[in-house]
Design a protein around this motif. Structure first.
Motif, PDB file in Angstrom:
ATOM      1  N   VAL A 190     -34.533  -1.518  57.277  1.00 48.87           N
ATOM      2  CA  VAL A 190     -33.800  -1.897  56.053  1.00 48.87           C
ATOM      3  C   VAL A 190     -34.647  -2.862  55.218  1.00 48.87           C
ATOM      4  CG1 VAL A 190     -31.735  -3.058  55.161  1.00 48.87           C
ATOM      5  CG2 VAL A 190     -31.551  -1.627  57.211  1.00 48.87           C
ATOM      6  N   MET A 191     -35.277  -3.821  55.894  1.00 50.91           N
ATOM      7  CA  MET A 191     -36.041  -4.836  55.154  1.00 50.91           C
ATOM      8  C   MET A 191     -37.251  -4.236  54.450  1.00 50.91           C
ATOM      9  SD  MET A 191     -34.412  -7.587  55.197  1.00 50.91           S
ATOM     10  CE  MET A 191     -35.663  -8.421  54.222  1.00 50.91           C
ATOM     11  N   TYR A 192     -37.948  -3.308  55.130  1.00 44.45           N
ATOM     12  CA  TYR A 192     -39.108  -2.702  54.455  1.00 44.45           C
ATOM     13  C   TYR A 192     -38.656  -1.899  53.228  1.00 44.45           C
ATOM     14  CZ  TYR A 192     -42.477  -4.259  57.920  1.00 44.45           C
ATOM     15  OH  TYR A 192     -43.291  -5.047  58.692  1.00 44.45           O
ATOM     16  N   GLU A 193     -37.526  -1.215  53.341  1.00 47.46           N
ATOM     17  CA  GLU A 193     -37.042  -0.478  52.165  1.00 47.46           C
ATOM     18  C   GLU A 193     -36.672  -1.458  51.048  1.00 47.46           C
ATOM     19  OE1 GLU A 193     -33.642   2.169  52.593  1.00 47.46           O
ATOM     20  OE2 GLU A 193     -33.629   2.509  50.422  1.00 47.46           O
ATOM     21  N   ALA A 194     -35.975  -2.542  51.426  1.00 46.44           N
ATOM     22  CA  ALA A 194     -35.561  -3.524  50.413  1.00 46.44           C
ATOM     23  C   ALA A 194     -36.779  -4.135  49.722  1.00 46.44           C
ATOM     24  CB  ALA A 194     -34.722  -4.609  51.088  1.00 46.44           C
ATOM     25  N   GLU A 195     -37.810  -4.392  50.510  1.00 45.99           N
ATOM     26  CA  GLU A 195     -39.023  -4.992  49.955  1.00 45.99           C
ATOM     27  C   GLU A 195     -39.715  -4.024  48.990  1.00 45.99           C
ATOM     28  OE1 GLU A 195     -42.328  -7.577  52.193  1.00 45.99           O
ATOM     29  OE2 GLU A 195     -42.263  -5.474  52.748  1.00 45.99           O
ATOM     30  N   ARG A 196     -39.766  -2.746  49.389  1.00 49.09           N
ATOM     31  CA  ARG A 196     -40.385  -1.744  48.495  1.00 49.09           C
ATOM     32  C   ARG A 196     -39.625  -1.678  47.176  1.00 49.09           C
ATOM     33  NH1 ARG A 196     -40.933   1.249  53.280  1.00 49.09           N
ATOM     34  NH2 ARG A 196     -39.027   2.398  52.905  1.00 49.09           N
ATOM     35  N   LEU A 197     -38.296  -1.737  47.278  1.00 51.95           N
ATOM     36  CA  LEU A 197     -37.479  -1.680  46.064  1.00 51.95           C
ATOM     37  C   LEU A 197     -37.751  -2.900  45.182  1.00 51.95           C
ATOM     38  CD1 LEU A 197     -34.164  -0.415  47.682  1.00 51.95           C
ATOM     39  CD2 LEU A 197     -35.544   0.841  46.017  1.00 51.95           C
ATOM     40  N   ALA A 198     -37.775  -4.077  45.796  1.00 54.51           N
ATOM     41  CA  ALA A 198     -38.012  -5.304  45.021  1.00 54.51           C
ATOM     42  C   ALA A 198     -39.387  -5.250  44.364  1.00 54.51           C
ATOM     43  CB  ALA A 198     -37.878  -6.530  45.930  1.00 54.51           C
ATOM     44  N   ASN A 199     -40.391  -4.745  45.116  1.00 52.25           N
ATOM     45  CA  ASN A 199     -41.746  -4.657  44.545  1.00 52.25           C
ATOM     46  C   ASN A 199     -41.812  -3.663  43.396  1.00 52.25           C
ATOM     47  OD1 ASN A 199     -42.660  -6.506  46.354  1.00 52.25           O
ATOM     48  ND2 ASN A 199     -43.504  -5.000  47.795  1.00 52.25           N
ATOM     49  N   ALA A 200     -40.896  -2.687  43.408  1.00 50.45           N
ATOM     50  CA  ALA A 200     -40.900  -1.670  42.350  1.00 50.45           C
ATOM     51  C   ALA A 200     -40.097  -2.125  41.127  1.00 50.45           C
ATOM     52  CB  ALA A 200     -40.321  -0.371  42.886  1.00 50.45           C
ATOM     53  N   GLY A 201     -39.571  -3.337  41.146  1.00 48.55           N
ATOM     54  CA  GLY A 201     -38.878  -3.847  39.958  1.00 48.55           C
ATOM     55  C   GLY A 201     -37.372  -3.928  40.084  1.00 48.55           C
ATOM     56  N   VAL A 202     -36.827  -3.561  41.250  1.00 52.63           N
ATOM     57  CA  VAL A 202     -35.375  -3.681  41.428  1.00 52.63           C
ATOM     58  C   VAL A 202     -35.013  -5.160  41.483  1.00 52.63           C
ATOM     59  CG1 VAL A 202     -33.545  -3.360  43.147  1.00 52.63           C
ATOM     60  CG2 VAL A 202     -35.024  -1.447  42.517  1.00 52.63           C
ATOM     61  N   ARG A 203     -34.001  -5.555  40.717  1.00 49.61           N
ATOM     62  CA  ARG A 203     -33.627  -6.977  40.694  1.00 49.61           C
ATOM     63  C   ARG A 203     -32.273  -7.229  41.321  1.00 49.61           C
ATOM     64  NH1 ARG A 203     -35.746 -10.312  35.768  1.00 49.61           N
ATOM     65  NH2 ARG A 203     -35.804 -11.798  37.470  1.00 49.61           N
ATOM     66  N   GLU A 204     -31.598  -6.163  41.723  1.00 46.14           N
ATOM     67  CA  GLU A 204     -30.304  -6.341  42.374  1.00 46.14           C
ATOM     68  C   GLU A 204     -30.151  -5.274  43.455  1.00 46.14           C
ATOM     69  OE1 GLU A 204     -26.974  -6.140  39.723  1.00 46.14           O
ATOM     70  OE2 GLU A 204     -25.516  -6.411  41.329  1.00 46.14           O
ATOM     71  N   LEU A 205     -29.893  -5.724  44.685  1.00 44.98           N
ATOM     72  CA  LEU A 205     -29.680  -4.797  45.800  1.00 44.98           C
ATOM     73  C   LEU A 205     -28.208  -4.779  46.135  1.00 44.98           C
ATOM     74  CD1 LEU A 205     -32.662  -5.890  48.075  1.00 44.98           C
ATOM     75  CD2 LEU A 205     -32.423  -3.684  46.914  1.00 44.98           C
ATOM     76  N   LEU A 206     -27.633  -3.574  46.213  1.00 42.39           N
ATOM     77  CA  LEU A 206     -26.213  -3.426  46.532  1.00 42.39           C
ATOM     78  C   LEU A 206     -26.120  -2.865  47.941  1.00 42.39           C
ATOM     79  CD1 LEU A 206     -26.199  -1.858  43.186  1.00 42.39           C
ATOM     80  CD2 LEU A 206     -24.483  -3.596  43.560  1.00 42.39           C
ATOM     81  N   VAL A 207     -25.737  -3.711  48.876  1.00 39.59           N
ATOM     82  CA  VAL A 207     -25.707  -3.317  50.287  1.00 39.59           C
ATOM     83  C   VAL A 207     -24.443  -2.497  50.534  1.00 39.59           C
ATOM     84  CG1 VAL A 207     -25.564  -4.179  52.653  1.00 39.59           C
ATOM     85  CG2 VAL A 207     -27.014  -5.351  50.970  1.00 39.59           C
ATOM     86  N   ILE A 208     -24.619  -1.282  51.071  1.00 35.57           N
ATOM     87  CA  ILE A 208     -23.463  -0.409  51.308  1.00 35.57           C
ATOM     88  C   ILE A 208     -23.500   0.193  52.715  1.00 35.57           C
ATOM     89  CG2 ILE A 208     -23.006   0.192  48.904  1.00 35.57           C
ATOM     90  CD1 ILE A 208     -24.520   2.850  49.444  1.00 35.57           C
ATOM     91  N   SER A 209     -22.333   0.627  53.154  1.00 42.73           N
ATOM     92  CA  SER A 209     -22.151   1.275  54.456  1.00 42.73           C
ATOM     93  C   SER A 209     -20.668   1.629  54.494  1.00 42.73           C
ATOM     94  CB  SER A 209     -22.484   0.305  55.583  1.00 42.73           C
ATOM     95  OG  SER A 209     -21.527  -0.717  55.595  1.00 42.73           O
ATOM     96  N   GLN A 210     -20.155   2.133  55.616  1.00 40.17           N
ATOM     97  CA  GLN A 210     -18.699   2.311  55.710  1.00 40.17           C
ATOM     98  C   GLN A 210     -18.049   0.991  56.091  1.00 40.17           C
ATOM     99  OE1 GLN A 210     -17.615   5.115  54.698  1.00 40.17           O
ATOM    100  NE2 GLN A 210     -19.433   6.366  54.915  1.00 40.17           N
ATOM    101  N   ASP A 211     -18.750   0.168  56.854  1.00 46.49           N
ATOM    102  CA  ASP A 211     -18.187  -1.075  57.375  1.00 46.49           C
ATOM    103  C   ASP A 211     -19.343  -2.052  57.566  1.00 46.49           C
ATOM    104  OD1 ASP A 211     -17.095  -3.112  58.858  1.00 46.49           O
ATOM    105  OD2 ASP A 211     -16.235  -1.852  60.415  1.00 46.49           O
ATOM    106  N   THR A 212     -19.650  -2.784  56.504  1.00 48.11           N
ATOM    107  CA  THR A 212     -20.846  -3.643  56.500  1.00 48.11           C
ATOM    108  C   THR A 212     -20.763  -4.744  57.556  1.00 48.11           C
ATOM    109  OG1 THR A 212     -21.311  -3.112  54.208  1.00 48.11           O
ATOM    110  CG2 THR A 212     -22.182  -5.211  54.994  1.00 48.11           C
TER     111      THR A 212
END
Ligand code: SF4
Length: 460
Positions: A190-212
Motif C-alpha cells: 500500500v505504501m509503495y503505491e501511495a508513494e508512487r501516487l504522491a510522486n506523480a502529483g496526487v495531493r489527496e489520497l482517499l483510503v477505501i475498502s469494505q471495512d477500513t
C-alpha cells in the motif's frame, strides 16, 4: 462499505491515449459502481496498457469494450445490464467483469453475444479474456504506462484500496458473498503505491475498502518493510505512515471499533485529515441489531462528543438506511433524535431496497413504499436543517481549500470537510489563476445548506 445503496455511476467510456498508433489493438472500458470498482477498472487498464494495448474513449474507435459492472442492488444490476446492452449495440465485442459477473447466466440470458464474463477481482481472467479475443501486440510499450498506473480520477486525487472483501455479515448485504472474506494488502505494498501516487502529483489520497478499521486482521497485523521502516498492517500505523507522505489523507468506510479512537491524535496534529466516514446506517438499537451491524454497541454518541472535544474540527460523514424491515415509527424517531445529538457534518440517506440473496429479505414487517418515502423526506429535511446551521457557523473562518476545477468564472474546490463527489464544495468566485490540485487558504464569506463561498487569502 458505504451502505445499502452504493451509488451507481454510469460512467462514459474511458480513454487514455498517449503515443497511439494505428496498429495497436484498442480497448474501451465502461466502469460502473463504487470507488472500489473504479480502482479495479484502473488496475485492468494499467495491466492492458502495459502490454501495449491502447485505450479508446469512443465505442466505435475500440476493437473491444470491457464493462466493469456493479451487482449490489437490483437497480445497480439493471443499470449494469443496460450498460452491457449499450456496449453491445454500439460496439458488439464486449467482455463483462465485476460484481454482476457472478451472475453469468443472467448476463448471457439478456446479452447472449458477450465474449466472456468474469467476476470481481478476477484481473487475470479479464486480461486473459482480452488476450483471447484481441491478442496483444508483439512489442509492448511498457514505458508508456506511468509508474503510478492509469487513473480514472483527476490527477490530483486518487483512491487507495487497502483490502478486498469483508468479514462482517450485515443482513442487508451480499458483498461478502460476492467478494469473499477480508483480504488485506501488505502495508508496504500500500505504501509503495501511495508513494508512487504522491510522486506523480496526487495531493489527496482517499483510503477505501469494505471495512477500513478491520484492515490487517487477516494478516495478523504483520509488519513489512517500506524504505527501511517497519509498517504494521493496522489502520492506525498505516494512517500514520501515509500521513508522512505530505499529502491529504482521508479515511472512508471506518467502523467505530474501539481502536478508531487512536486516530484522533493523528487528526489533531493534522497528519491525516480530521475526517471520518463512518456508515452508521441507523440510530435505533433494534434496527441496528436486525441489520447485524459491526460495532453497534460502542456507545457511539459518547465517543463522538469525546472525539469533537479532542478535535473540534472533526468532520463526520455517514450514510443511513430508512425503511429497513421492521423499522417502526418509534425506531425512526429515535434515529432523528440520534441525528440531532450527533450533529454529523455530511449525511447520505437511502430508502431500504431488498437485495436478492440477502438475509434481511426474510425479516418480518417490510415497510410500505409510501412510508419509506415519507420517512426519507423527513430525514432529509431534518438533516438539511442541521447542515444549514453547521455550514453557517463556518462563515468568517479561514480554511484550506483543495482546487478541483477552474473555469472562466472562478475555481471550485473542497475543504477538509468534503470528500470528492459525495460531499459539498467551496466556490472561489473570480479565482481563475488557480489549477486543480492547488491548496490555498480562503476566508468563508457565505454558506448555504451544503456549500461554501470563500475569498482566497493565500496562493498555493
Ligand atoms: S457486510 Fe461488510 S461490506 Fe456488507 S455492509 Fe456490512 S460491513 Fe459493509
Amino acid at each position: 462499505m458505504k451502505g445499502v445503496a452504493q451509488v451507481v455511476t454510469h460512467r462514459a467510456i474511458r480513454g487514455y491515449n498517449p503515443g497511439m498508433t494505428e496498429a495497436s489493438p484498442k480497448i474501451g472500458i465502461v466502469s460502473l459502481g463504487c470507488p472500489k470498482a473504479l480502482v479495479d477498472s484502473e488496475r485492468i487498464l494499467s495491466k492492458l496498457r502495459a502490454e501495449g494495448y491502447e485505450l479508446s474513449g469512443e465505442y466505435d474507435g475500440a476493437d473491444l469494450v470491457v464493462v466493469n459492472t456493479c451487482g449490489f442492488l437490483d437497480t445497480a444490476k439493471a443499470e449494469s445490464l443496460e450498460a452491457i446492452g449499450e456496449a453491445m449495440q454500439e460496439n458488439g465485442r464486449v467482455i463483462v467483469t465485476g460484481c454482476l459477473g457472478v451472475e453469468e447466466d443472467r448476463i448471457r440470458e439478456s446479452h447472449p453475444g458477450v465474449l466472456a464474463v468474469t467476476g470481481p477481482h478476477q484481473y487475470e481472467a479479464v486480461v486473459g479474456a482480452v488476450h483471447e479475443a484481441l491478442p496483444p501486440p508483439h512489442d509492448p510499450f511498457q514505458d508508456l504506462v506511468p509508474p503510478e498506473g492509469i487513473k480514472l480520477t483527476p490527477r490530483h486525487y486518487a483512491y487507495l484500496k487497502i483490502s478486498e472483501g469483508c468479514n462482517n455479515r450485515c443482513s442487508f448485504c451480499i458483498i461478502p458473498h460476492i467478494r469473499g472474506d477480508l483480504r488485506s494488502r501488505a502495508a508496504n505494498d500500500v505504501m509503495y503505491e501511495a508513494e508512487r501516487l504522491a510522486n506523480a502529483g496526487v495531493r489527496e489520497l482517499l483510503v477505501i475498502s469494505q471495512d477500513t478499521s478491520a484492515y490487517g486482521v487477516d494478516l495478523k497485523y504483520a509488519e513489512s518493510d517500506w524504505r527501511g521502516r517497519n509498517v504494521k498492517a493496522r489502520m492506525t500505523e498505516l494512517a500514520e505512515a501515509l500521513g508522512d507522505l505530505g499529502v491529504w489523507v482521508r479515511l472512508h468506510y471506518v467502523y467505530p471499533y474501539p481502536h478508531v479512537d487512536e486516530l484522533l491524535p493523528l487528526m489533531a496534529e493534522r497528519r491525516i485529515l480530521p475526517y471520518l466516514d463512518i456508515p452508521f446506517q441507523h440510530g435505533s438499537p433494534n434496527v441496528l441489531k436486525a441489520m447485524r451491524r459491526p460495532a453497534n454497541q460502542e456507545k457511539v454518541l459518547e465517543r463522538i462528543t469525546r472525539w469533537r472535544r479532542d478535535v473540534p474540527d472533526l468532520a463526520l460523514r455517514s450514510t443511513f438506511i430508512v425503511g429497513f424491515p421492521g423499522e417502526t415509527e418509534a425506531d425512526f424517531e429515535e434515529l432523528l433524535g440520534w441525528l440531532e445529538e450527533a450533529q454529523l457534518d455530511r449525511v447520505g440517506c437511502f430508502k431500504y431496497e431488498p437485495v436478492e440473496g440477502a438475509p434481511a429479505n426474510d425479516i418480518a414487517d417490510p415497510v410500505p413504499e409510501d412510508v419509506k418515502d415519507e420517512r426519507w423526506h423527513r430525514f432529509m429535511e431534518w438533516q438539511r436543517r442541521i447542515s444549514e446551521a453547521r455550514m453557517a457557523a463556518k462563515v468568517g473562518r479561514t480554511i484550506e481549500v483543495i482546487i478541483d476545477e477552474v473555469d472562466g468564472e472562478g475555481a471550485m474546490g473542497r475543504s477538509h470537510w468534503d470528500a470528492p463527489e459525495i460531499d459539498g464544495s467551496v466556490f472561489l468566485n473570480g479565482d481563475t489563476d488557480l489549477s486543480p490540485g492547488d491548496i490555498v487558504e480562503a476566508r468563508v464569506e457565505h454558506a448555504d445548506d451544503y456549500d461554501l463561498w470563500a475569498i482566497r487569502t493565500t496562493s498555493d
